[in-house]
Design a protein around this motif. Structure first.
Motif, PDB file in Angstrom:
ATOM      1  N   ARG A  97       0.736  -1.080   0.211  1.00 39.41           N
ATOM      2  CA  ARG A  97       0.019  -0.014  -0.118  1.00 39.41           C
ATOM      3  C   ARG A  97       0.691   1.297   0.008  1.00 39.41           C
ATOM      4  O   ARG A  97       0.616   2.328  -0.667  1.00 39.41           O
ATOM      5  CB  ARG A  97      -0.871  -0.174   1.183  1.00 39.41           C
ATOM      6  CG  ARG A  97      -2.211  -0.947   1.097  1.00 39.41           C
ATOM      7  CD  ARG A  97      -3.167  -0.374   2.001  1.00 39.41           C
ATOM      8  NE  ARG A  97      -2.885  -0.729   3.640  1.00 39.41           N
ATOM      9  CZ  ARG A  97      -2.921  -2.110   3.970  1.00 39.41           C
ATOM     10  NH1 ARG A  97      -3.287  -2.882   3.398  1.00 39.41           N
ATOM     11  NH2 ARG A  97      -2.434  -2.141   5.255  1.00 39.41           N
ATOM     12  N   ARG A 100       2.374   1.526  -3.516  1.00 42.90           N
ATOM     13  CA  ARG A 100       1.348   2.138  -4.275  1.00 42.90           C
ATOM     14  C   ARG A 100       1.114   3.473  -4.195  1.00 42.90           C
ATOM     15  O   ARG A 100       0.910   4.248  -5.145  1.00 42.90           O
ATOM     16  CB  ARG A 100       0.185   1.196  -4.155  1.00 42.90           C
ATOM     17  CG  ARG A 100       0.132  -0.097  -4.939  1.00 42.90           C
ATOM     18  CD  ARG A 100      -1.113  -0.792  -5.303  1.00 42.90           C
ATOM     19  NE  ARG A 100      -0.907  -1.900  -5.830  1.00 42.90           N
ATOM     20  CZ  ARG A 100      -1.672  -3.210  -5.592  1.00 42.90           C
ATOM     21  NH1 ARG A 100      -2.450  -3.198  -4.442  1.00 42.90           N
ATOM     22  NH2 ARG A 100      -1.524  -4.335  -6.393  1.00 42.90           N
ATOM     23  N   ASP A 166      -8.733   0.602  -1.316  1.00 38.42           N
ATOM     24  CA  ASP A 166      -7.260  -0.111  -0.915  1.00 38.42           C
ATOM     25  C   ASP A 166      -6.304   0.230  -2.023  1.00 38.42           C
ATOM     26  O   ASP A 166      -5.188   0.354  -1.787  1.00 38.42           O
ATOM     27  CB  ASP A 166      -7.557  -1.323  -0.508  1.00 38.42           C
ATOM     28  CG  ASP A 166      -7.984  -1.673   0.896  1.00 38.42           C
ATOM     29  OD1 ASP A 166      -8.028  -0.505   1.560  1.00 38.42           O
ATOM     30  OD2 ASP A 166      -8.371  -2.681   1.302  1.00 38.42           O
ATOM     31  N   HIS A 167      -6.850  -0.154  -3.276  1.00 35.99           N
ATOM     32  CA  HIS A 167      -6.137  -0.122  -4.330  1.00 35.99           C
ATOM     33  C   HIS A 167      -6.727   0.806  -5.646  1.00 35.99           C
ATOM     34  O   HIS A 167      -7.324   0.582  -6.527  1.00 35.99           O
ATOM     35  CB  HIS A 167      -5.885  -1.450  -5.302  1.00 35.99           C
ATOM     36  CG  HIS A 167      -5.644  -2.436  -4.259  1.00 35.99           C
ATOM     37  ND1 HIS A 167      -4.295  -2.808  -3.637  1.00 35.99           N
ATOM     38  CD2 HIS A 167      -6.119  -3.731  -3.774  1.00 35.99           C
ATOM     39  CE1 HIS A 167      -4.319  -3.597  -2.783  1.00 35.99           C
ATOM     40  NE2 HIS A 167      -5.218  -4.233  -2.910  1.00 35.99           N
TER      41      HIS A 167
END
Length: 524
Positions: A97, A100, A166-167
């Protein structure tokens, strides 16, 4: 217990068997990850088959990213492999995370052209937790609304919080960064505050779901009506826009029954109130705020209402009461003097069409993508409009109005398309009795006059775009200017209107330059 020396290996042999460096095997041995099975009298380490298996497992766990303490726990059976793997998965997900987030920040910086000064803000914003994002919006809403009596509006704003997944996609990250910049913009706060103050003054207190749905339905209704009018080529500052306005007012009036204004009929007061509401609500920053929230939360984004709103506000300003523009033009046409005598008008129309046709013939396909003085039109779009104008006025003159404004009227041969359209217009205008026939408030000669004016102005646009002389038929341009001032002088020069505000001119400007500047063109 006696161990057969033939089943033991030195550190170099173990390194060769496992493919690990001697230095790493020694280090792991010193750290207790893979202790030797025994030592010789001289103190040399000796490892057995179990040591080799332990080394192989340690290497696998290391390749998966586990640290030495976790590896030792697994090998010593203090935690099961599943327990350590689960903990490591959690750690990896947190690390992913973070990576990213860093990746998203760098991509956003690349796409948005962020300055070095803005990088810290972007990075800090992208790293906010979900709770911090909600707090940011909550504080923005609370500070903006203060103690205004708008509980329904306040509740809606507070409920609409950004929930990044989350993404997140690149678009969602960009939207969150843009939103975080927007909520510190004083102009957004001012726009939202103005809306809230208006609501508190005209419709304070709670509003139930049925009332909110009714308001939304009215908004959807007027957007659809206006977009249809735009597709059909209805100009907002023309009499043709008034029936559209009347239908919108009729659907809007029921939503005003319980407000303090209590308008009930389509009259000047009702239209003034509707225009006032649209002016308060037409804030592009507030609209963008809601669009960004939808992007972040993965919800459908409503189309922008700006173009439709500009159209409707222009139509309301042009028709402040039912039939206002038609009445104005009717009085003007009855009392005003024509710029040209009928025969001179037809001759002038033919001359200007011939002049514009010459410009059209000078255009090559390589020029199609050039910009023009008309906002949002390249040369090809301008050519298409020139053809459309001839088809439009020909259709009106023949009693067969057209609404195919969005169609491509050029085809493969723009020169022939213009020639045929101009020919059809002249044929319609030459029909016996057409010049005196009434078309709504206007006699037929006024339709011809409109085409002459359109060809003069858009001919100037085309000449400017392709670099040709702009002084088309100067005597016509000279005599057209008083007519243009008379017909268009009272129209609103605002967004959505047909014309921008008049532009300044040099003293030696030509007649057509003066006409173009009066209608909002920048003459250079």
């Amino acid at each position: 217990m006696h161990v057969d020396d033939t089943q033991l290996w030195g550190i170099g042999e173990v390194a060769r068997k496992t493919g690990l460096p001697v230095k790493l095997v020694r280090h792991w041995s010193d750290m207790g990850v893979v202790p030797p099975a025994r030592r010789t009298a001289s103190g040399y380490r000796r490892y057995d088959a179990g040591s080799v298996a332990r080394l192989e497992l340690a290497r696998t766990l290391r390749d998966l990213g586990l640290g030495l303490p976790a590896i030792r726990d697994v090998l010593d059976r203090e935690h099961t492999l599943a327990e350590v793997a689960a903990a490591h998965v959690d750690a990896l997900e947190a690390q992913i995370r973070t990576l990213r987030s860093q990746q998203a920040v760098l991509r956003s910086v690349t796409r948005r052209g962020t300055t070095a000064e803005g990088l810290a803000f972007v990075n800090r914003t992208a790293r906010l937790t979900a709770a911090e994002r909600r707090t940011l919006i909550h504080e923005f809403v609370t500070d903006t609304l203060g103690d205004l009596d708008v509980p329904t509006y306040r509740r809606g704003l507070l409920a609409a919080t950004p929930e990044l997944p989350d993404h997140p996609t690149d678009e969602q990250v960009d939207a969150w960064i843009e939103l975080s910049e927007l909520v510190v913009d004083p102009a957004l706060r001012s726009g939202m505050r103005r809306m809230a103050e208006y609501a508190a003054e005209h419709a304070p207190g709670e509003h139930d779901d049925a009332a909110l749905r009714a308001v939304q339905q009215v908004a959807d209704d007027w957007m659809e009506r206006v977009n249809t009018a735009i597709r059909e080529g209805i100009v907002p500052d023309s009499p043709a826009a008034d029936p559209v306005v009347a239908a919108i007012v009729a659907s809007w009036l029921p939503t005003q029954a319980h407000t303090r204004d209590e308008v009930r009929t389509d009259d000047a007061a009702a239209r003034r109130l509707l225009l006032e509401q649209l002016e308060v609500a037409s804030d592009v920053r507030v609209e963008r705020y809601w669009q960004l929230l939808c992007i972040i939360n993965g919800q459908p984004v409503r189309a922008s209402s700006k173009a439709a709103g500009d159209w409707l506000m222009t139509a309301l300003r042009t028709n402040p009461e039912p039939g206002a523009r038609a009445k104005e033009l009717g009085a003007l046409y009855d009392a005003g003097a024509d710029a040209w005598e009928p025969e001179g008008l037809l001759d002038g129309c033919e001359r200007v069409l011939r002049a514009v046709g010459g410009l059209v013939s000078a255009v090559t396909p390589s020029m199609f993508d050039r910009s023009t003085p008309c906002a949002d039109w390249d040369v090809r779009a301008l050519l298409n409009h020139l053809v459309w104008e001839n088809l439009l006025w020909a259709g009106l003159a023949n009693g067969a109005p057209r609404s195919d404004v969005t169609v491509d009227h050029l085809g493969e041969d723009h020169v022939e398309a213009f020639r045929a359209a101009a020919h059809s217009a002249l044929d319609a205008f030459r029909r016996p009795g057409m010049l005196d026939q009434r078309y709504g408030p206007a006699p037929g000669r006024r339709l011809v006059e409109q085409l002459v004016i359109e060809m003069l102005v858009h001919g100037w646009d085309l000449a400017t775009a392709i670099g040709h002389p702009r002084d088309l038929v100067p005597d016509l341009a000279e005599s057209a200017l008083p007519a243009v001032r008379e017909i268009y002088g009272s129209l609103p020069r605002t967004a959505g209107g047909s014309f921008a505000t008049p532009r300044p001119l040099l003293d030696d400007a030509t007649a057509l330059d003066r006409l173009a500047a009066y209608l909002g063109r920048a003459v250079t």
